[in-house]
Design a protein around this motif. Structure first.
Motif, PDB file in Angstrom:
ATOM      1  N   GLU A  57       3.268   2.716 -10.120  1.00 21.31           N
ATOM      2  CA  GLU A  57       3.011   1.405  -9.916  1.00 21.31           C
ATOM      3  C   GLU A  57       4.075   0.425 -10.900  1.00 21.31           C
ATOM      4  OE1 GLU A  57      -0.724  -1.634  -9.433  1.00 21.31           O
ATOM      5  OE2 GLU A  57      -1.060   0.364 -10.215  1.00 21.31           O
ATOM      6  N   ASP A  58       4.684  -0.632 -10.203  1.00 23.44           N
ATOM      7  CA  ASP A  58       5.369  -1.590 -10.724  1.00 23.44           C
ATOM      8  C   ASP A  58       4.641  -2.128 -12.012  1.00 23.44           C
ATOM      9  OD1 ASP A  58       7.566  -3.347 -11.480  1.00 23.44           O
ATOM     10  OD2 ASP A  58       6.742  -4.905 -10.127  1.00 23.44           O
ATOM     11  N   GLY A  59       5.292  -2.395 -13.061  1.00 19.56           N
ATOM     12  CA  GLY A  59       4.733  -2.933 -14.208  1.00 19.56           C
ATOM     13  C   GLY A  59       4.356  -1.822 -15.442  1.00 19.56           C
ATOM     14  N   GLN A  60       4.502  -0.503 -14.787  1.00 27.55           N
ATOM     15  CA  GLN A  60       4.059   0.589 -15.947  1.00 27.55           C
ATOM     16  C   GLN A  60       5.373   1.468 -16.038  1.00 27.55           C
ATOM     17  OE1 GLN A  60       0.995   2.949 -14.042  1.00 27.55           O
ATOM     18  NE2 GLN A  60      -0.414   0.928 -13.802  1.00 27.55           N
ATOM     19  N   GLU A  61       5.363   2.189 -17.419  1.00 29.13           N
ATOM     20  CA  GLU A  61       6.329   3.019 -17.632  1.00 29.13           C
ATOM     21  C   GLU A  61       5.852   4.392 -16.735  1.00 29.13           C
ATOM     22  OE1 GLU A  61       9.189   2.834 -18.852  1.00 29.13           O
ATOM     23  OE2 GLU A  61       8.687   0.665 -19.035  1.00 29.13           O
ATOM     24  N   PRO A  62       6.884   5.074 -16.353  1.00 30.84           N
ATOM     25  CA  PRO A  62       6.638   6.179 -15.650  1.00 30.84           C
ATOM     26  C   PRO A  62       6.077   7.565 -16.717  1.00 30.84           C
ATOM     27  CG  PRO A  62       8.905   6.165 -16.017  1.00 30.84           C
ATOM     28  CD  PRO A  62       8.327   4.860 -16.362  1.00 30.84           C
ATOM     29  N   SER A  63       4.932   7.902 -15.989  1.00 28.55           N
ATOM     30  CA  SER A  63       4.293   9.032 -17.149  1.00 28.55           C
ATOM     31  C   SER A  63       3.580   9.872 -16.119  1.00 28.55           C
ATOM     32  CB  SER A  63       3.065   8.294 -18.171  1.00 28.55           C
ATOM     33  OG  SER A  63       2.077   8.069 -17.172  1.00 28.55           O
ATOM     34  N   GLN A  64       3.121  11.292 -16.862  1.00 26.66           N
ATOM     35  CA  GLN A  64       2.519  12.209 -16.059  1.00 26.66           C
ATOM     36  C   GLN A  64       1.142  11.535 -15.334  1.00 26.66           C
ATOM     37  OE1 GLN A  64       2.294  15.512 -18.518  1.00 26.66           O
ATOM     38  NE2 GLN A  64       0.467  14.385 -20.088  1.00 26.66           N
ATOM     39  N   ASN A  65       0.570  10.401 -16.058  1.00 23.80           N
ATOM     40  CA  ASN A  65      -0.600  10.024 -15.354  1.00 23.80           C
ATOM     41  C   ASN A  65      -0.731   9.157 -14.346  1.00 23.80           C
ATOM     42  OD1 ASN A  65      -1.975  11.516 -17.668  1.00 23.80           O
ATOM     43  ND2 ASN A  65      -1.712   9.858 -19.049  1.00 23.80           N
ATOM     44  N   ASN A  66       0.575   8.520 -14.333  1.00 26.52           N
ATOM     45  CA  ASN A  66       0.569   7.448 -13.150  1.00 26.52           C
ATOM     46  C   ASN A  66       1.814   7.894 -11.950  1.00 26.52           C
ATOM     47  OD1 ASN A  66       3.219   6.940 -14.214  1.00 26.52           O
ATOM     48  ND2 ASN A  66       2.389   4.840 -15.261  1.00 26.52           N
ATOM     49  N   MET A  67       2.239   8.683 -12.033  1.00 28.22           N
ATOM     50  CA  MET A  67       3.355   9.026 -10.948  1.00 28.22           C
ATOM     51  C   MET A  67       2.884  10.023  -9.921  1.00 28.22           C
ATOM     52  SD  MET A  67       6.710  10.294 -13.696  1.00 28.22           S
ATOM     53  CE  MET A  67       7.948  10.377 -12.049  1.00 28.22           C
ATOM     54  N   VAL A  68       3.195   9.630  -8.817  1.00 30.14           N
ATOM     55  CA  VAL A  68       2.760  10.160  -7.527  1.00 30.14           C
ATOM     56  C   VAL A  68       3.457  10.966  -6.677  1.00 30.14           C
ATOM     57  CG1 VAL A  68       1.405   9.905  -5.342  1.00 30.14           C
ATOM     58  CG2 VAL A  68       0.571   8.942  -7.404  1.00 30.14           C
ATOM     59  N   ASN A  69       3.748  12.183  -6.374  1.00 33.59           N
ATOM     60  CA  ASN A  69       4.790  12.677  -5.570  1.00 33.59           C
ATOM     61  C   ASN A  69       4.432  12.249  -3.991  1.00 33.59           C
ATOM     62  OD1 ASN A  69       6.828  14.312  -6.637  1.00 33.59           O
ATOM     63  ND2 ASN A  69       6.282  15.947  -5.562  1.00 33.59           N
ATOM     64  N   MET A  70       5.447  11.548  -3.283  1.00 35.40           N
ATOM     65  CA  MET A  70       5.469  11.092  -2.149  1.00 35.40           C
ATOM     66  C   MET A  70       6.652  11.260  -1.231  1.00 35.40           C
ATOM     67  SD  MET A  70       3.964   7.338  -1.408  1.00 35.40           S
ATOM     68  CE  MET A  70       5.678   6.341  -1.722  1.00 35.40           C
ATOM     69  N   GLN A  71       6.316  11.507   0.134  1.00 29.83           N
ATOM     70  CA  GLN A  71       7.305  11.514   0.943  1.00 29.83           C
ATOM     71  C   GLN A  71       7.892  10.221   1.172  1.00 29.83           C
ATOM     72  OE1 GLN A  71       8.733  14.089   3.017  1.00 29.83           O
ATOM     73  NE2 GLN A  71       7.856  15.559   2.050  1.00 29.83           N
ATOM     74  N   ILE A  72       9.392   9.586   1.417  1.00 29.74           N
ATOM     75  CA  ILE A  72       9.548   8.570   1.594  1.00 29.74           C
ATOM     76  C   ILE A  72      10.713   8.885   2.901  1.00 29.74           C
ATOM     77  CG2 ILE A  72      11.523   8.922  -0.045  1.00 29.74           C
ATOM     78  CD1 ILE A  72       9.785   5.305   0.717  1.00 29.74           C
ATOM     79  N   TRP A  73      10.224   8.104   3.750  1.00 33.38           N
ATOM     80  CA  TRP A  73      10.718   8.214   5.086  1.00 33.38           C
ATOM     81  C   TRP A  73      11.503   7.031   5.539  1.00 33.38           C
ATOM     82  CZ3 TRP A  73       7.370  11.091   9.128  1.00 33.38           C
ATOM     83  CH2 TRP A  73       6.891  12.195   8.758  1.00 33.38           C
ATOM     84  N   ARG A  74      12.757   6.976   5.955  1.00 33.51           N
ATOM     85  CA  ARG A  74      13.662   5.714   6.298  1.00 33.51           C
ATOM     86  C   ARG A  74      13.272   5.482   7.684  1.00 33.51           C
ATOM     87  NH1 ARG A  74      14.416   3.819   1.384  1.00 33.51           N
ATOM     88  NH2 ARG A  74      15.355   5.618  -0.017  1.00 33.51           N
ATOM     89  N   VAL A  75      12.991   4.506   8.165  1.00 36.65           N
ATOM     90  CA  VAL A  75      12.581   4.362   9.478  1.00 36.65           C
ATOM     91  C   VAL A  75      13.215   2.745   9.976  1.00 36.65           C
ATOM     92  CG1 VAL A  75      10.736   5.829   9.495  1.00 36.65           C
ATOM     93  CG2 VAL A  75       9.983   3.340   9.170  1.00 36.65           C
ATOM     94  N   ASP A  76      13.060   2.479  11.275  1.00 41.05           N
ATOM     95  CA  ASP A  76      13.494   1.026  11.705  1.00 41.05           C
ATOM     96  C   ASP A  76      12.118   0.345  12.013  1.00 41.05           C
ATOM     97  OD1 ASP A  76      12.731   2.003  14.212  1.00 41.05           O
ATOM     98  OD2 ASP A  76      14.714   2.037  14.825  1.00 41.05           O
ATOM     99  N   GLU A  77      12.013  -1.148  12.263  1.00 43.86           N
ATOM    100  CA  GLU A  77      10.883  -1.875  12.611  1.00 43.86           C
ATOM    101  C   GLU A  77      10.255  -1.478  13.933  1.00 43.86           C
ATOM    102  OE1 GLU A  77      11.925  -5.855  13.197  1.00 43.86           O
ATOM    103  OE2 GLU A  77      13.336  -5.589  14.926  1.00 43.86           O
ATOM    104  N   ASP A  78      10.796  -0.525  14.839  1.00 44.25           N
ATOM    105  CA  ASP A  78      10.406  -0.055  15.941  1.00 44.25           C
ATOM    106  C   ASP A  78       9.671   1.286  15.753  1.00 44.25           C
ATOM    107  OD1 ASP A  78      11.209  -2.275  17.542  1.00 44.25           O
ATOM    108  OD2 ASP A  78      13.110  -1.371  17.488  1.00 44.25           O
ATOM    109  N   TYR A  79       9.570   1.697  14.735  1.00 41.08           N
ATOM    110  CA  TYR A  79       9.264   3.265  14.574  1.00 41.08           C
ATOM    111  C   TYR A  79       7.794   3.261  14.724  1.00 41.08           C
ATOM    112  CZ  TYR A  79       8.590   7.755  12.200  1.00 41.08           C
ATOM    113  OH  TYR A  79       8.378   8.975  11.935  1.00 41.08           O
ATOM    114  N   ILE A  80       6.993   2.571  14.229  1.00 48.80           N
ATOM    115  CA  ILE A  80       5.445   2.363  14.000  1.00 48.80           C
ATOM    116  C   ILE A  80       5.052   2.377  15.799  1.00 48.80           C
ATOM    117  CG2 ILE A  80       3.288   1.221  13.654  1.00 48.80           C
ATOM    118  CD1 ILE A  80       4.477   0.931  10.911  1.00 48.80           C
TER     119      ILE A  80
END
Length: 898
Positions: free
Chosen positions: A604-627
């Motif tokens: 989350e923005d405003g925090q320093e990266p740590s093992q307590n706040n980092m979440v492994n997540m897929q990030i998909w590049r899509v366009d505005e018609d994808y959904i």
């Protein structure tokens, strides 16, 4: 007057004392002596007096022993004559009882053909990667770990791992990396069209020195050494260069990458998990120079030195990787490795033997096709079940027919046949049946093999030209003949001639109980297979009909869109104007296997990266018609708007991601940060962050197999031109394809039009389960058929045995229905017992299989009741035919001899 057990035991011990040790002679002599003693005792003599008188009538002990010696000599001298006699009698017996012989041969032949096919399948599955010379010393590295509560299991590893293995661990001789970049369009200067190829991979130079892939041309040491070099299979050499020598010639990939052919190798065998027609030099790939130890894009294989203890080596491997991981963990999250572990996180590197890769891998992404050892065990069990059912048929019919052969046994024993002679006779009949059944089974399997290959996705052949194959067949026939015939042979040969000829033969409760037990076991297996098949089909139906979070139907996927280059946007706009098309989206990230994935940690923005706040997540590049194109549901916030400059850093989370960060509403202006990632080099920057603003939440959607939980996914507005997804609103699929293909040819006449459908791609994720369901259905049906075949013959025989009883009952007024019920109720009881035994085991087996799925169907009591009812109806129809036939017969015919 009958002798007591103590008196019979006394006679047997005395006969042994007098020198009679030949088992058959002892048995016959004992039976004869006991009969004579009983006759004398009936006249009033004491036991001991009667016995002494009988023994004296045989002469001296020497005379009795002489009979034994003459018996041995005669038996040895006449072995060949006896065998010919056994063979003739066997042929006569089988031809005399044609119906029962046919049932036995048919049941055995079908069962053996099934076993043969399954054995070939199992053998092929177990043979994967066994052709490599150093197969026992080749391993690959896999990773397991957990970070901030999210577990991961990877078959891919960091780019620098391979070189570290060779440089830092003296037990490693050589190592090789593989990197897949998906499909390519391939052509040559002399060709006017391109071909889409998907069996391409980047490889380090030591490939040919580790794996036993024979080279036709080129050097194993230098084939993949230089940048932009490529080794191709024999099939591809013929496809692209015909009769010309391909060495030194150029292959053009995706229109602008030119690779020079430096080697030609034999086509990789089908029983290899490595299935590639193009091996491109790893030095051609900029990403291969990445030094990040927290990356995970390369498959890593290595060759251990002779005599290395794999377990000890694995520990050394982890010690080495921890030395490299610790500085990066410290740089990214500011924690030491010890602190990282204390928080419940871990990263473990394991080594997997080469021959375990195909059957013992269960990774979301892997280098090639994999099987499942569970299904190998299941198919092997089905083969054994079918064989056991076929053997049970023989045993049931043989013991049931024992009364018909009882007088034959009695007469032959009186005429001098020993029990061993009769055992050999009955075993020979069984083995002869098995040999005939095996010949028919080979013919059936040969006819069925093309259909089986299509069913199982194999290219198996029956080795009809191999002498070893026929040797194995003969030994199997011998073994199965002995297995199926040993009980009937010993049972029939044990009849006492005096009892048989006096009409005192009691086939006994023991025979009936064993026969009933075998019928129960047959239907226990049949019910088990029916429930297993129904469970697999219900799970597949659940998968197909479960709400996925996206609409998989009526979505056309156009591949190789990136080859259109600057024409891609005009092409997308033009197909959107087609009357059948409702929307189109440009993105290579699709919620089915085989498409792009990108896994990065966010906090989350405003925090320093740590093992307590980092979440492994897929990030998909899509366009505005994808959904809208994929029919996803936006449950909070808004969709992307390409006209808003701020949306270049916007992100839409799925529910799983939203929960993982503890957010409440998307309107709260949440921001996410991640380390900057260079997709070309694979380098992650520790000092530069990318920021994303959360603008919406999309309902959770399944993007992996339902064996996996839905994990966090973020959709970001970006440019990915791998494929175009096209949503259409018509049932006229051919018209849609024709219109889209015409548009494609208008923009790129030189490029092939490659397409698929999203629902087909989704179905491919479960092709193994579909094949298992189909195979289970076929073989379960055959198992039930073979069981019913035996039950049909058994019912016919039982009705034949009770012909006179049925005649008397009809004369006394019994109805056809009553007689049918009387004949069928015994079998009905057996089916009920089989059902009661099968249900608990079926429930356990089904639960174990379904435990592999995070999302699974609930199996209710109804399925088990239906399976039992099916077995019950099948058994009643099988037995009922014979029962009705017997009940409707004219009683005059059955009673006139009385």
């Amino acid at each position: 007057m009958e002798l007591s057990d103590e008196q019979i035991d006394y006679i047997q011990k005395d006969i042994n004392y007098r020198g009679i040790v030949l088992e058959d002679l002892e048995e016959e002599l004992l039976d004869h002596v006991c009969t004579l003693v009983e006759e004398r005792m009936s006249s009033g003599e004491r036991f001991i007096d009667a016995y002494d008188a009988v023994i004296q009538s045989f002469g001296s002990d020497q005379e009795i022993q002489q009979v034994q010696n003459q018996t041995l000599i005669l038996s040895n001298n006449n072995a060949k004559i006896m065998f010919r006699n056994y063979f003739k009698i066997a042929i006569r017996s089988l031809s005399k009882h044609k119906f029962y012989s046919f049932i036995n041969v048919a049941g055995l032949a079908v069962g053996l053909a099934c076993c043969m096919l399954i054995a070939l399948f199992v053998g092929d599955e177990l043979s994967y990667d066994s052709h490599h010379e150093h197969k026992d010393r080749i391993y690959r590295v896999v990773r397991h770990g957990s970070f901030n509560g999210n577990e991961f299991h990877f078959s891919v590893n960091p780019a620098p791992l391979a070189s570290a293995l060779v440089e830092e661990l003296p037990e490693v001789e050589k190592a090789v990396r593989f990197r897949s970049r998906g499909t390519y369009l391939v052509t040559t200067d002399a060709m006017t069209e391109s071909f889409k190829e998907n069996r391409l991979i980047f490889s380090d130079p030591d490939f040919f020195q580790i794996f036993s892939v024979p080279l036709i041309e080129g050097s194993p040491e230098t084939a993949l050494k230089d940048p932009m070099s490529i080794a191709i299979s024999k099939a591809m050499a013929s496809k692209y260069f015909g009769q010309e020598d391909p060495m030194g010639k150029t292959l053009t990939l995706d229109g602008d990458e030119e690779y020079h052919v430096t080697a030609v190798y034999e086509d990789m065998p089908t029983n290899s998990h490595l299935q590639f027609d193009f091996l491109m030099s790893m030095s051609s790939l900029e990403e291969s120079k990445n030094t990040e130890w927290l990356s995970n894009n390369f498959f890593t294989y290595f060759l251990l030195k002779e005599g290395t203890d794999a377990k000890v080596f694995e520990q050394k491997l982890n010690d080495m990787t921890e030395r490299h991981l610790e500085p990066e963990i410290m740089a990214y999250i500011g924690k030491s490795l010890e602190e990282f572990k204390e928080a419940g996180n871990y990263v473990v590197f394991n080594i997997q033997p080469l021959q375990d890769v195909y059957l013992y891998s269960n990774f979301i992404f892997d280098i090639g096709p994999t099987g499942d050892i569970t299904y190998v065990y299941l198919f092997a069990a089905v083969a054994i079940f079918i064989l056991v059912i076929a053997c049970i048929n023989f045993m049931n019919l043989s013991t049931a027919r024992s009364s018909n052969r009882a007088k034959e046994v009695g007469v032959r024993k009186v005429l001098g046949s020993f029990r061993s002679h009769l055992i050999k006779q009955f075993l020979l009949e069984t083995i002869l049946l098995c040999l005939v059944a095996f010949v028919i089974a080979i013919a059936l399997a040969s006819m069925a093999i093309p259909f089986f290959n299509d069913l199982a996705g194999k290219s198996i052949e029956i080795p009809l030209g191999s002498p070893i194959f026929y040797g194995v067949i003969f030994l199997c026939a011998l073994f199965i003949g002995l297995l199926a015939g040993v009980y009937p042979a010993f049972f029939l040969s044990a009849f006492k001639p005096i009892n048989v000829l006096k009409g005192k033969l009691a086939l006994g409760t023991g025979s009936s109980l064993i026969r009933s037990g075998l019928v129960i076991f047959q239907f226990f297996i049949s019910i088990l297979l029916i429930i297993a098949t129904a469970t697999v089909y219900q799970q597949l139906n659940f998968i197909q009909n479960k709400k996925l979070g996206f609409a998989k139907d009526q979505v056309l996927i156009i591949g190789d869109a990136y080859m259109l280059n600057e024409k891609i946007d005009p092409f997308k706009k033009e197909i959107e104007q087609l009357p059948q098309i409702t929307s189109a989206s440009l993105s290579g990230y699709l919620p089915v296997h085989g498409y792009n994935r990108s896994d990065i940690s966010f906090w989350e923005d405003g925090q320093e990266p740590s093992q307590n706040n980092m979440v492994n997540m897929q990030i998909w590049r899509v366009d505005e018609d994808y959904i809208s194109t994929l029919g996803m549901e936006l449950i909070d916030g808004r969709n992307f708007n390409e006209e808003l400059a701020s949306d270049s850093n916007a992100i839409i989370l799925n529910e799983a991601a939203f929960r993982a960060y503890g957010f409440k509403k998307s309107s709260d202006n949440h921001g996410l940060l991640t380390f900057h990632f260079d997709g070309e080099t694979g380098v992650v920057s520790k000092d530069v962050y990318d920021k994303y603003n959360v603008i919406g939440v999309v309902r959770d959607f399944h993007f992996e197999s339902m064996k996996e939980d839905i994990s966090p996914v973020g959709l970001s507005l970006g440019r990915n031109t791998s494929v175009i997804s096209v949503k259409f609103a018509t049932e006229d699929i051919q018209n849609v394809l024709a219109s889209v293909e015409d548009t494609w040819k208008k923009f790129a006449p030189e490029l092939p039009f490659n397409y698929s459908f999203l629902d087909s791609d989704f179905g491919t994720m479960y092709k193994t389960e579909k094949r298992v369901a189909t195979v289970f259905t076929v073989f379960s049906g055959l198992a039930v058929f073979i069981g019913c075949l035996g039950l049909f013959a058994l019912a016919a025989f039982m009705a034949e045995q009770r012909t006179k009883e049925i005649g008397i009952r009809k004369v006394l007024g019994a109805s056809v229905g009553g007689i049918v019920f009387m004949l069928s109720k015994e079998f009905s009881k057996l089916i009920i017992v089989a059902f009661v035994i099968a249900v608990p085991l079926a429930w356990w087996a089904s639960s174990q299989w379904l435990s592999n799925y995070s999302y699974k169907v609930e199996i209710g009591l109804g399925l088990y009741l239906v399976a039992g009812l099916i077995a019950f109806v099948i058994a009643w129809l099988t037995v009922g035919y014979q029962s009705v036939k017997a009940a409707r017969s004219n009683p005059v015919n059955s009673l006139r001899n009385e």
